[in-house]
Design a protein around this motif. Sequence first.
Motif, mmCIF file in Angstrom:
data_model
loop_
_atom_site.group_PDB
_atom_site.id
_atom_site.type_symbol
_atom_site.label_atom_id
_atom_site.label_comp_id
_atom_site.label_asym_id
_atom_site.label_seq_id
_atom_site.Cartn_x
_atom_site.Cartn_y
_atom_site.Cartn_z
ATOM 1 N N LEU A 1 0.952 -1.091 -0.167
ATOM 2 C CA LEU A 1 0.092 0.034 0.179
ATOM 3 C C LEU A 1 0.940 1.289 -0.098
ATOM 4 O O LEU A 1 1.154 1.781 1.037
ATOM 5 C CB LEU A 1 -0.961 -0.125 1.319
ATOM 6 C CG LEU A 1 -1.929 -1.038 1.211
ATOM 7 C CD1 LEU A 1 -2.688 -1.173 2.656
ATOM 8 C CD2 LEU A 1 -2.957 -0.819 0.362
ATOM 9 N N TYR A 2 1.417 1.467 -1.211
ATOM 10 C CA TYR A 2 2.662 2.618 -1.285
ATOM 11 C C TYR A 2 3.832 2.079 -0.491
ATOM 12 O O TYR A 2 4.865 2.807 -0.933
ATOM 13 C CB TYR A 2 1.894 3.879 -0.942
ATOM 14 C CG TYR A 2 0.623 4.496 -1.622
ATOM 15 C CD1 TYR A 2 0.650 4.879 -3.098
ATOM 16 C CD2 TYR A 2 -0.609 4.246 -0.807
ATOM 17 C CE1 TYR A 2 -0.530 4.874 -3.477
ATOM 18 C CE2 TYR A 2 -1.568 4.510 -1.509
ATOM 19 C CZ TYR A 2 -1.684 4.938 -3.039
ATOM 20 O OH TYR A 2 -2.833 5.289 -3.574
ATOM 21 N N GLU A 3 3.812 1.036 0.213
ATOM 22 C CA GLU A 3 4.840 0.589 0.869
ATOM 23 C C GLU A 3 4.678 -0.836 1.425
ATOM 24 O O GLU A 3 3.369 -1.105 1.499
ATOM 25 C CB GLU A 3 5.510 1.665 2.295
ATOM 26 C CG GLU A 3 4.228 1.784 3.265
ATOM 27 C CD GLU A 3 4.632 2.679 4.330
ATOM 28 O OE1 GLU A 3 5.753 3.141 4.328
ATOM 29 O OE2 GLU A 3 4.072 2.581 5.376
ATOM 30 N N SER A 4 5.575 -1.911 1.696
ATOM 31 C CA SER A 4 5.594 -2.912 2.142
ATOM 32 C C SER A 4 4.802 -3.062 3.466
ATOM 33 O O SER A 4 5.114 -2.377 4.536
ATOM 34 C CB SER A 4 6.702 -3.833 2.356
ATOM 35 O OG SER A 4 7.426 -3.960 0.844
ATOM 36 N N LYS A 5 3.568 -3.730 3.544
ATOM 37 C CA LYS A 5 2.876 -4.137 4.834
ATOM 38 C C LYS A 5 2.744 -5.347 5.110
ATOM 39 O O LYS A 5 2.361 -6.192 4.385
ATOM 40 C CB LYS A 5 1.279 -3.165 4.616
ATOM 41 C CG LYS A 5 1.494 -1.745 4.727
ATOM 42 C CD LYS A 5 1.780 -1.000 6.128
ATOM 43 C CE LYS A 5 1.557 0.210 6.086
ATOM 44 N NZ LYS A 5 1.645 0.738 7.375
ATOM 45 N N VAL A 6 2.798 -5.809 6.405
ATOM 46 C CA VAL A 6 2.458 -7.156 6.975
ATOM 47 C C VAL A 6 1.158 -6.910 7.418
ATOM 48 O O VAL A 6 0.862 -6.205 8.364
ATOM 49 C CB VAL A 6 3.203 -7.751 7.987
ATOM 50 C CG1 VAL A 6 2.727 -8.836 8.519
ATOM 51 C CG2 VAL A 6 4.654 -7.742 7.298
ATOM 52 N N ASP B 1 -1.110 -4.451 11.177
ATOM 53 C CA ASP B 1 -0.925 -3.365 10.067
ATOM 54 C C ASP B 1 0.565 -2.972 10.430
ATOM 55 O O ASP B 1 0.646 -1.926 11.302
ATOM 56 C CB ASP B 1 -1.881 -2.324 10.125
ATOM 57 C CG ASP B 1 -1.583 -1.175 9.208
ATOM 58 O OD1 ASP B 1 -0.654 -1.412 8.253
ATOM 59 O OD2 ASP B 1 -2.109 -0.171 9.198
ATOM 60 N N VAL B 2 1.543 -3.851 9.935
ATOM 61 C CA VAL B 2 2.905 -3.569 10.369
ATOM 62 C C VAL B 2 3.861 -3.217 9.111
ATOM 63 O O VAL B 2 3.667 -3.970 8.064
ATOM 64 C CB VAL B 2 3.391 -4.838 11.134
ATOM 65 C CG1 VAL B 2 4.893 -4.726 11.479
ATOM 66 C CG2 VAL B 2 2.633 -5.090 12.206
ATOM 67 N N LYS B 3 4.755 -2.238 9.343
ATOM 68 C CA LYS B 3 5.676 -1.962 8.178
ATOM 69 C C LYS B 3 7.093 -2.830 8.532
ATOM 70 O O LYS B 3 7.672 -2.717 9.554
ATOM 71 C CB LYS B 3 6.159 -0.472 8.249
ATOM 72 C CG LYS B 3 7.034 -0.247 7.096
ATOM 73 C CD LYS B 3 7.190 1.502 7.158
ATOM 74 C CE LYS B 3 8.340 1.840 6.260
ATOM 75 N NZ LYS B 3 8.640 3.353 6.155
#
Length: 523
Positions: free
Chosen positions: A430-435, A444-446
């Motif tokens: 989502l515009y950056e990697s997310k777990v 909801d972790v970067k």
Amino acid sequence: MKVIVADSINQKGIDNLKEVAEIIVDTNISPEELVDTIGQYEAIIVRSRTKVTREVIERADKLKIIARAGVGVDNVDVEAATEKGIMVVNAPESTSITVAEHTLGMMLTAVRKIAIADKSVKENKWEKTRFMGVELRNKTLGVVGMGRIGSQVVSRCKAFEMDAIVYDPYLPKKVAKQMGVELDDLETVLKKADVITIHVPLTPETKHLISNKEIDIMKDDAFIVNCARGGIIDEEALYNALSNDKLGGAALDVYEEEPPKNSKLLTLDNIVVTPHIAASTKEAQRDAAIIVANEVIEVIKGGTPKNVLNMPVVDQKTYEKMKPYVKLSKKLGSFVSQSITGQIKELEIVYCGELSENPNQNILTRTILQGVLNPVLNDPVNMINAPTIAKERGITITEGKTCNSKGYDSTIKIRASSDNDEVSLEGTDLYESKVIKINNYWVDVKPEGHMFIAKYNDIPGAIGTIGTKLGERNINIGIMQVGRDIAGGRAIMILTVDQKVPSDVLEEVKNLDNVFDAVGLEL
């Protein structure tokens, strides 16, 4: 094909290339000159001097391959090369024998006190009784990391009639048996070994892998050799052990700081030191030149080199679309590798949403395997050799796809299992990697930086107790995420912290009431 050799390599490699390509040797080319002229070449060969930067790559409109005549590629912008569809290759196997032989030399020098005896004789002394040594015959060799170099050391030590015991969490017992070595945990290896040799990469997990606790476990007259990477051995702990005669001796080719200026270790007689030269032989340089020359020749012939580090098998436009998920794949692989207990036996990968229809899923799978294997192996793992290495390590890989991505454009699910643990992970971009899911917990972790995960019973005060324990050890929390299945059930806490969580702090957290697991990650 026009090839530039920008650094000095063995003439044999150049001669091989001359048979199939036009070769320009310019070992004094400046960065500015390289930027101005790189557009006319289809291949470039470098060692350490020349930096193949993003600026160079952006001007390299004809370039097909960047070849590094050595192991590391710190002087090459691999990401920029990948984005432009340029292969990056190296020569990882060129130094295996060389480093193994240097390890044996260091070992013999330490146990027979050769270096200080040499110095003594040159000072016109004759101190025979001072230099009483020990034999290697019938001694136990402890190997930490049984990759390409470690296995070469073992085969040579067998000629000295040594037994070998190995610590390598990713080496299957069946493979260890075939190699003729005993496989065990690190503590057992340290307890049993008379001579310990290190052959693992320097990672957050292996930083100070050998420190006070580990040295206390070792035999009082044991020797330790490190020709791998500086920082794996805690040099302060090693100095204390050697100065107090806890160990028989040590031998180092690598250091936490290079050169090791003002190191207290250099004041001791029971340590052998060399200036990071384990890989420096004429034969290794010759082999590196021949290997990379053959890789370039393979490209000229229309084939695929075997040591490709980035494997750009898609056009630049397609790669740009996949790039976020390539980054995500590597993060997820590393996340799983660091968070699971024990050796991974099975790895299930499922692509959901738009990715389920992507014909280039293989690139993502190979990237996931890179992320899984690189934190634990000393030998370089790339997109070409990752599936083979995974198979050799006894990992069964299953791939699948589904259209249900739970409202996201695409997600990647990974489930890893070992003999005594299982970890599942789901991520997206989502515009950056997310777990977005860990095991059965929605989060909801970067996946980035220093991270900490604790599993605990969801009761009042549990979160505060864990946070207090970290605070007592001056570990500051930046971001917190908590997930749970049901109120009062089991829960998971994921923290982004300002520094690595030491192993002793992890043990303290695990020993807290209602906490049943804790792990630190470096992403």
